[in-house]
Design an enzyme around this catalytic site. Structure first.
Site, PDB file in Angstrom:
ATOM      1  N   GLU A  52       4.094   4.085   6.230  1.00 36.09           N
ATOM      2  CA  GLU A  52       2.842   3.335   6.075  1.00 36.09           C
ATOM      3  C   GLU A  52       1.853   4.140   5.258  1.00 36.09           C
ATOM      4  OE1 GLU A  52       1.386   0.588   6.599  1.00 36.09           O
ATOM      5  OE2 GLU A  52       1.895  -0.377   8.484  1.00 36.09           O
ATOM      6  N   ASP A  53       1.002   3.454   4.513  1.00 36.46           N
ATOM      7  CA  ASP A  53      -0.063   4.138   3.791  1.00 36.46           C
ATOM      8  C   ASP A  53      -1.127   4.652   4.750  1.00 36.46           C
ATOM      9  OD1 ASP A  53      -0.837   1.554   4.476  1.00 36.46           O
ATOM     10  OD2 ASP A  53      -1.760   1.080   2.553  1.00 36.46           O
ATOM     11  N   GLY A  70       0.771  -1.243   0.000  1.00 40.51           N
ATOM     12  CA  GLY A  70       0.000   0.000   0.000  1.00 40.51           C
ATOM     13  C   GLY A  70       0.797   1.284   0.000  1.00 40.51           C
ATOM     14  N   ASP A  93      -5.529  -0.240  -1.998  1.00 46.05           N
ATOM     15  CA  ASP A  93      -6.399  -1.081  -2.823  1.00 46.05           C
ATOM     16  C   ASP A  93      -7.634  -1.575  -2.093  1.00 46.05           C
ATOM     17  OD1 ASP A  93      -5.037  -2.956  -1.035  1.00 46.05           O
ATOM     18  OD2 ASP A  93      -5.805  -4.528  -2.363  1.00 46.05           O
ATOM     19  N   LYS A 144      -6.505   6.960  10.515  1.00 48.14           N
ATOM     20  CA  LYS A 144      -7.931   6.763  10.813  1.00 48.14           C
ATOM     21  C   LYS A 144      -8.031   6.583  12.325  1.00 48.14           C
ATOM     22  CE  LYS A 144      -9.775   3.837   7.373  1.00 48.14           C
ATOM     23  NZ  LYS A 144     -10.367   2.530   7.010  1.00 48.14           N
ATOM     24  N   ASP A 167      -4.834   2.279  10.875  1.00 53.67           N
ATOM     25  CA  ASP A 167      -6.259   2.102  11.171  1.00 53.67           C
ATOM     26  C   ASP A 167      -6.360   1.692  12.648  1.00 53.67           C
ATOM     27  OD1 ASP A 167      -8.952   1.560  10.889  1.00 53.67           O
ATOM     28  OD2 ASP A 167      -8.708  -0.199   9.646  1.00 53.67           O
ATOM     29  N   THR A 168      -6.427   0.409  12.942  1.00 49.05           N
ATOM     30  CA  THR A 168      -6.434  -0.002  14.352  1.00 49.05           C
ATOM     31  C   THR A 168      -5.065   0.227  15.000  1.00 49.05           C
ATOM     32  OG1 THR A 168      -5.754  -2.267  13.833  1.00 49.05           O
ATOM     33  CG2 THR A 168      -8.140  -1.818  13.899  1.00 49.05           C
TER      34      THR A 168
HETATM   35  P1  IMP Z   1      -4.343  -1.666  10.955  1.00 52.77           P
HETATM   36  O1  IMP Z   1      -3.513  -2.828  11.396  1.00 52.77           O
HETATM   37  O2  IMP Z   1      -5.788  -1.857  11.379  1.00 52.77           O
HETATM   38  O3  IMP Z   1      -3.796  -0.337  11.408  1.00 52.77           O
HETATM   39  O4  IMP Z   1      -4.402  -1.711   9.388  1.00 52.77           O
HETATM   40  C1  IMP Z   1      -3.431  -1.187   8.603  1.00 52.77           C
HETATM   41  C2  IMP Z   1      -3.508  -1.734   7.201  1.00 52.77           C
HETATM   42  O5  IMP Z   1      -4.862  -2.075   6.820  1.00 52.77           O
HETATM   43  C3  IMP Z   1      -3.065  -0.682   6.222  1.00 52.77           C
HETATM   44  O6  IMP Z   1      -1.664  -0.696   6.028  1.00 52.77           O
HETATM   45  C4  IMP Z   1      -3.840  -1.064   4.983  1.00 52.77           C
HETATM   46  O7  IMP Z   1      -3.134  -2.062   4.271  1.00 52.77           O
HETATM   47  C5  IMP Z   1      -5.123  -1.663   5.501  1.00 52.77           C
HETATM   48  N1  IMP Z   1      -6.202  -0.666   5.532  1.00 52.77           N
HETATM   49  C6  IMP Z   1      -6.824  -0.148   6.619  1.00 52.77           C
HETATM   50  N2  IMP Z   1      -7.775   0.736   6.262  1.00 52.77           N
HETATM   51  C7  IMP Z   1      -7.743   0.785   4.911  1.00 52.77           C
HETATM   52  C8  IMP Z   1      -8.483   1.542   3.937  1.00 52.77           C
HETATM   53  O8  IMP Z   1      -9.381   2.364   4.235  1.00 52.77           O
HETATM   54  N3  IMP Z   1      -8.158   1.307   2.650  1.00 52.77           N
HETATM   55  C9  IMP Z   1      -7.177   0.447   2.253  1.00 52.77           C
HETATM   56  N4  IMP Z   1      -6.471  -0.277   3.121  1.00 52.77           N
HETATM   57  C10 IMP Z   1      -6.747  -0.106   4.445  1.00 52.77           C
END
Ligand code: IMP
Length: 201
Positions: free
Chosen positions: A103-104, A49, A163, A135, A107-108
């Site tokens: 990082e792109d 990403g 994506d 986010k 989220d969590t």
């Molecule tokens: P986390 O572990 O929940 O912080 O998720 C991080 C990863 O989830 C990112 O690096 C993305 O690959 C994917 N991700 C989370 N939200 C999105 C979104 O809105 N669009 C695309 N990929 C996302």
């Protein structure tokens, strides 16, 4: 007006247009260049990403640094667990070096948290996080994001390398994808955060 949108009804609207992305990435490149001038900096970009963001960020910088990539994917059956599989490891050592984890989107925070733990075991001098999108409403783990492009609402976004099922990475802007049950958002709900936040060291 916009072929990318008119061709695909799943794309709800442009959340961050191309010119705003370029402006912010340019600011981040300058901030990072000032902060790491004279340091042995290695940019660790997380595939897939972040590859577009990392390429633009690197070109917005005016200091010497190296770049390396880590490929990751969620373990099948455990999405959202924060346990990721490393599909491509770094090609170079990072011991004693300043690492910028690119990082792109955070989220969590579980993925970045896993990566931080993994990278700290390699004894770098420092690790700082640079995330294009934050986010924060969905955060489960508090993370020190030193360089943040934009704070965005709790919507699923695609484009600029990101994506949905391997599609939409080519979009030059960031769009909201209409997933079942997702509410409409207005472009005003995006919040830019040029000041960034705290540092990891
Ligand atoms: P986390 O572990 O929940 O912080 O998720 C991080 C990863 O989830 C990112 O690096 C993305 O690959 C994917 N991700 C989370 N939200 C999105 C979104 O809105 N669009 C695309 N990929 C996302």
């Amino acid at each position: 007006m916009n072929n990318f949108l008119t061709n695909d009804s799943a794309l709800q609207k442009v959340l961050i247009p191309q010119n705003r992305l370029q402006e912010r990435v340019s600011e981040l490149g300058q901030e990072i260049s000032q902060a790491f001038e004279g340091k042995d900096l290695v940019i660790v970009a997380i595939l897939k990403g972040s590859f577009v963001f990392a390429a633009d960020l690197l070109r917005a910088m005016n200091i010497q640094c190296s770049i390396d990539f880590m490929g990751i994917s969620s373990y099948a059956g455990q999405p959202g667990s924060g346990v990721v599989r490393i599909t491509k490891d770094l090609d170079q050592g990072i011991a004693g070096r300043s690492v910028l984890l690119v990082e792109d989107i955070i989220d969590t925070g579980l993925t970045a948290n896993y990566l931080l733990h993994n990278l700290w075991q390699r004894k770098p001098a420092s690790i700082d996080i640079c995330a294009l999108l934050d986010k924060s409403a969905r955060r489960l783990i508090d993370l020190p994001i030193r360089y943040r492009g934009f704070e965005i609402p709790d919507v699923f976004v695609v484009g600029y390398g990101m994506d949905y099922q391997q599609r939409y990475r080519h979009l030059p802007h960031i769009s909201v994808l209409r997933l079942n049950g997702s509410p409409d958002v207005t472009p005003d709900s995006i919040v830019s955060d040029p000041a960034g936040s705290t540092s990891e060291s």
